[in-house]
Design a protein around this motif. Structure first.
Motif, PDB file in Angstrom:
ATOM      1  N   CYS A   1      70.493  63.556  24.504  1.00 27.90           N
ATOM      2  CA  CYS A   1      70.203  63.876  23.099  1.00 27.90           C
ATOM      3  C   CYS A   1      70.044  65.379  22.922  1.00 27.90           C
TER       4      CYS A   1
ATOM      5  N   ASN B   1      70.110  53.870  21.195  1.00 31.41           N
ATOM      6  CA  ASN B   1      69.486  53.750  22.511  1.00 31.41           C
ATOM      7  C   ASN B   1      69.352  52.282  22.891  1.00 31.41           C
TER       8      ASN B   1
ATOM      9  N   THR C   1      63.091  57.175  20.461  1.00 39.13           N
ATOM     10  CA  THR C   1      63.902  56.811  19.289  1.00 39.13           C
ATOM     11  C   THR C   1      63.143  57.082  17.999  1.00 39.13           C
ATOM     12  N   LYS C   2      61.901  56.648  17.946  1.00 41.06           N
ATOM     13  CA  LYS C   2      61.113  56.805  16.729  1.00 41.06           C
ATOM     14  C   LYS C   2      60.804  58.278  16.436  1.00 41.06           C
TER      15      LYS C   2
ATOM     16  N   GLY D   1      64.126  60.074  15.523  1.00 33.34           N
ATOM     17  CA  GLY D   1      64.578  59.625  14.215  1.00 33.34           C
ATOM     18  C   GLY D   1      63.847  60.329  13.087  1.00 33.34           C
TER      19      GLY D   1
ATOM     20  N   VAL E   1      69.009  57.759  14.321  1.00 34.26           N
ATOM     21  CA  VAL E   1      68.677  57.362  15.695  1.00 34.26           C
ATOM     22  C   VAL E   1      68.022  55.988  15.659  1.00 34.26           C
ATOM     23  N   ASN E   2      68.609  55.038  16.330  1.00 39.44           N
ATOM     24  CA  ASN E   2      68.049  53.697  16.364  1.00 39.44           C
ATOM     25  C   ASN E   2      68.143  53.119  17.772  1.00 39.44           C
ATOM     26  N   ALA E   3      67.415  52.042  17.996  1.00 36.56           N
ATOM     27  CA  ALA E   3      67.422  51.386  19.305  1.00 36.56           C
ATOM     28  C   ALA E   3      67.617  49.891  19.120  1.00 36.56           C
TER      29      ALA E   3
ATOM     30  N   THR F   1      66.633  54.573  10.384  1.00 41.59           N
ATOM     31  CA  THR F   1      66.508  55.520  11.473  1.00 41.59           C
ATOM     32  C   THR F   1      65.123  55.392  12.091  1.00 41.59           C
TER      33      THR F   1
ATOM     34  N   VAL G   1      63.947  49.796  15.433  1.00 40.86           N
ATOM     35  CA  VAL G   1      64.209  49.001  16.632  1.00 40.86           C
ATOM     36  C   VAL G   1      64.754  47.647  16.177  1.00 40.86           C
TER      37      VAL G   1
END
Length: 244
Positions: free
Chosen positions: A118, A135, A162-163, A166, A176-178, A231, A234
């Motif tokens: 990243c 992710n 991720t959080k 994001g 950005v997400n997982a 974003t 999860v």
């Protein structure tokens, strides 16, 4: 297969020589994207890229080596999509019996490498005003699987990354997400005991393992322009196992 438009996008997928990563790369190519596979096994990555056709290429990248990730990012050019998929289990064992070197290796591959990837690719995405990062975490990140504290902790850290990322990128056009998949029957099972495999299956209400193509479908949507207002999120894909 539903059509997801990734036409003209360039994607990097780590650990895509096999398993979920390969399925993601295949779905991306089928959706019009060009894909670069980053994998520590350069020969396997090359074979995977060959089967995917001219829209795919491969580069041997040791994901525990920051300099190799930086060099690969520089060589890739303007990347639109990053999928941090590469991961290892580190085997199974009680927390107090785990070798500290194995613990550190799992954290290095599963958490530190996505951070470094990243770090290498996000500035370019910001400059172009567009990017998608997905992710590949795990249901173990939410529940903490017994006899897999190292793996569970690494994937929980990936959710937190991720959080945080994001939120930092909100408003830049970079999302950005997982995803948190339940176990899929892939070569990663070779790193687990049969007892642990049976434990994971028993926890899934659908009473089957995830198919890699099912995970790839979700990742493809998260990597597309259609995903526009999610974003730092999860997304569960656990066959009903997740309780939150």
């Amino acid at each position: 297969m539903n059509k997801i438009d990734l036409e003209g996008r360039l994607a990097v997928v780590t650990g895509a020589a096999q398993g979920i990563g390969y399925a993601v790369a295949q779905r991306f190519v089928d959706s019009g994207a060009r894909v670069i596979i980053w994998d520590r096994d350069g020969d396997a990555a090359g074979r995977a890229a060959e089967t995917l056709g001219p829209s795919a290429s491969a580069r041997a990248v040791e994901l525990a080596d920051d300099a190799q990730i930086d060099a690969a990012a520089q060589a890739a050019g303007p990347v639109d999509i990053l999928v941090n998929n590469a991961g290892i289990t580190g085997g199974n064992g009680k927390t107090w019996d785990l070798d500290p070197a194995v613990w550190r290796q799992v954290i290095e591959v599963n958490l530190n490498a996505p951070y470094v990837a990243c770090r290498a690719l996000v500035p370019g995405m910001i400059a172009r005003g567009y990017g998608r990062i997905v992710n590949i975490a795990s249901i173990a990140a939410k529940e903490g699987n017994p006899n897999a504290a190292h793996y569970s902790a690494s994937k929980a850290g990936l959710i937190a990354l991720t959080k945080s990322l994001g939120k930092e990128l909100a408003g830049t056009g970079v999302l950005v997400n997982a995803i948190t998949p339940a176990a899929a029957r892939t070569p990663i099972f070779d790193q687990m005991t049969q007892e642990h495999i049976d434990y994971m299956l028993a926890k899934i209400p659908m009473n089957r393992f995830l198919e890699p193509a099912e995970a790839a479908s979700l990742v493809a949507w998260l990597a597309s322009e259609d995903c526009a207002f999610s974003t730092g999120a999860v997304f569960d894909i656990s066959g009903g196992r997740a309780t939150y």
